[in-house]
Scaffold this motif. Structure first.
Motif, short mmCIF file in Angstrom:
data_model
loop_
_atom_site.label_atom_id
_atom_site.label_comp_id
_atom_site.label_asym_id
_atom_site.label_seq_id
_atom_site.Cartn_x
_atom_site.Cartn_y
_atom_site.Cartn_z
N GLY A 1 11.22 9.47 -5.30
CA GLY A 1 10.29 8.54 -5.92
C GLY A 1 10.05 7.29 -5.11
N ARG A 2 9.42 6.33 -5.78
CA ARG A 2 8.96 5.12 -5.12
C ARG A 2 10.11 4.28 -4.56
NH1 ARG A 2 5.66 4.12 -8.69
NH2 ARG A 2 3.83 4.92 -7.61
N GLU A 3 11.22 4.19 -5.28
CA GLU A 3 12.33 3.37 -4.81
C GLU A 3 12.93 3.95 -3.53
OE1 GLU A 3 16.73 1.84 -6.26
OE2 GLU A 3 15.21 2.34 -7.75
N ALA A 4 13.06 5.27 -3.48
CA ALA A 4 13.59 5.91 -2.27
C ALA A 4 12.67 5.64 -1.08
CB ALA A 4 13.75 7.41 -2.48
N TYR A 5 11.37 5.67 -1.32
CA TYR A 5 10.44 5.44 -0.21
C TYR A 5 10.44 3.98 0.21
CZ TYR A 5 6.55 5.89 2.93
OH TYR A 5 5.77 5.88 4.06
N ALA A 6 10.60 3.06 -0.75
CA ALA A 6 10.68 1.63 -0.39
C ALA A 6 11.85 1.40 0.55
CB ALA A 6 10.83 0.78 -1.65
N ASN A 7 12.99 2.02 0.27
CA ASN A 7 14.14 1.90 1.16
C ASN A 7 13.84 2.47 2.54
OD1 ASN A 7 15.80 0.63 -0.70
ND2 ASN A 7 16.62 2.55 -1.50
N TYR A 8 13.14 3.60 2.56
CA TYR A 8 12.88 4.26 3.84
C TYR A 8 11.89 3.48 4.71
CZ TYR A 8 11.74 7.76 7.32
OH TYR A 8 11.55 8.41 8.52
N LEU B 1 0.82 -1.20 0.00
CA LEU B 1 0.00 0.00 0.00
C LEU B 1 0.86 1.26 0.00
CD1 LEU B 1 -2.77 1.45 0.35
CD2 LEU B 1 -2.46 1.19 2.82
N PHE B 2 1.83 1.32 0.92
CA PHE B 2 2.61 2.54 1.04
C PHE B 2 3.59 2.72 -0.11
CE2 PHE B 2 0.86 2.72 5.25
CZ PHE B 2 0.88 4.07 5.56
N VAL B 3 4.13 1.63 -0.62
CA VAL B 3 5.09 1.76 -1.73
C VAL B 3 4.38 2.12 -3.02
CG1 VAL B 3 6.73 0.51 -3.18
CG2 VAL B 3 6.84 0.29 -0.69
N TYR B 4 3.30 1.41 -3.36
CA TYR B 4 2.67 1.59 -4.66
C TYR B 4 1.61 2.69 -4.69
CZ TYR B 4 5.06 -2.52 -6.43
OH TYR B 4 6.02 -3.40 -6.84
N VAL B 5 0.99 3.01 -3.56
CA VAL B 5 -0.04 4.05 -3.55
C VAL B 5 0.54 5.39 -3.12
CG1 VAL B 5 -2.27 4.74 -2.57
CG2 VAL B 5 -1.84 2.34 -3.12
N PHE B 6 1.30 5.39 -2.02
CA PHE B 6 1.83 6.65 -1.50
C PHE B 6 3.31 6.85 -1.81
CE2 PHE B 6 -1.38 5.19 1.72
CZ PHE B 6 -2.40 6.04 1.31
N GLY B 7 3.99 5.81 -2.29
CA GLY B 7 5.43 5.86 -2.39
C GLY B 7 5.97 6.93 -3.31
N VAL C 1 9.67 -5.38 -4.41
CA VAL C 1 8.99 -4.11 -4.70
C VAL C 1 9.95 -2.92 -4.73
CG1 VAL C 1 6.83 -4.96 -3.71
CG2 VAL C 1 8.39 -3.63 -2.28
N GLY C 2 11.25 -3.18 -4.65
CA GLY C 2 12.19 -2.07 -4.84
C GLY C 2 13.13 -1.78 -3.71
N PHE C 3 13.10 -2.54 -2.63
CA PHE C 3 14.02 -2.32 -1.52
C PHE C 3 15.42 -2.71 -1.96
CE2 PHE C 3 15.71 -4.11 2.65
CZ PHE C 3 16.08 -2.86 3.14
#
Length: 263
Positions: free
Chosen positions: A61-68, A42-48, A137-139
């Motif tokens: 972007g989404r990859e940076a948020y996946a790491n965070y 949810l958080f990676v693909y909707v809000f990431g 998912v990108g981590f």
């Protein structure tokens, strides 16, 4: 047979009992792992995309948020398993099995030891699944093998602490239903820490709580180990929180168990 030998033997028996429960009722494990995976997706693909840009500017972007976000999701998984442990302990205390154990020549604390060891094993298996999904998912961690081992040790440390706390909550609860609700605030703590957004983006009162609650230094330690960000004093704070929770929860669980089994 010495007391130590008896304790090890009976604790092993109770551990096998709990592992068999995990194998026979996998739906509980899937449910406990499924919730953090759903939140991760949810958080990676909707809000990431939006939140990642806030973290790293236009290049975030989404990859940076996946790491965070992954350290916060991992703590949610640990807390979710703790909720399941409280339920199984409450079931033991309310369904009469403890009364049967009292009539047997077993090491009394082995019942709790079996729950704790089984829950920690279940937690680490669940975390492995969550990390696997996160990688898909990108981590993208840049940790070396030593840092991965250190991160696993941090997760095992907080899992051990929260498991003892959940055992105490399961013993404290009067019903299985109430036992399922008591650990719920643990699942929410990553939201009120640095799990999903940096604490410096929060209002002053919320930021103060977020910076000094136990999950934040643990999540920052995990980020430092897996992603190379600064750790500072967070590792010391994380170890101190885990030690304090373990000591207090162990004392509370032991007192409740002795009181309940003395009846």
């Amino acid at each position: 047979m010495t007391t130590l030998t008896l304790a090890v033997r009976d604790s092993g028996t109770m551990l096998r009992r709990n592992l068999r429960h995990m194998r026979r009722y996998p739906s509980l494990t899937f449910m406990l792992v499924g919730m953090p995976v759903v939140f991760l997706l949810l958080f990676v693909y909707v809000f990431g995309g939006t939140l990642g840009n806030g973290l790293g500017g236009a290049s975030g972007g989404r990859e940076a948020y996946a790491n965070y976000v992954v350290p916060g999701i991992l703590l949610m998984a640990v807390a979710g398993t703790a909720q399941g442990t409280a339920i199984t302990v409450a079931m033991d205390m309310t369904e009469g099995i403890i009364a049967r154990f009292r009539t047997m020549a077993i090491f009394r604390p082995s019942v709790l030891t079996g729950h704790v060891l089984g829950a920690v094993i279940q937690t680490m298996l669940g975390l492995a699944i969550v990390v696997g999904v996160a990688l898909l998912v990108g981590f993208r961690p840049d940790a070396n093998p030593i840092e991965w081992l250190a991160a696993a040790a941090v997760l095992a440390m907080i899992a051990f602490a929260l498991t003892w706390l959940s055992v105490a909550l399961g013993l404290f609860a009067k019903t299985v239903e109430s036992a399922s609700n008591l650990p719920m605030p643990l699942v929410l703590l990553p939201f009120l820490g640095s799990g999903f957004v940096p604490t410096d983006s929060m209002p002053t009162a919320v930021r103060w709580f977020a910076e000094y609650q136990p999950f934040t230094p643990i999540m920052e330690t995990l980020r430092g180990l897996l992603l190379g960000t600064g750790i500072g004093n967070n590792a010391i704070a994380a170890a101190a929180w885990c030690t304090a929770i373990t000591v207090v929860a162990f004392w509370w669980a032991k007192r409740l168990y002795n009181r309940n089994t003395a009846r």
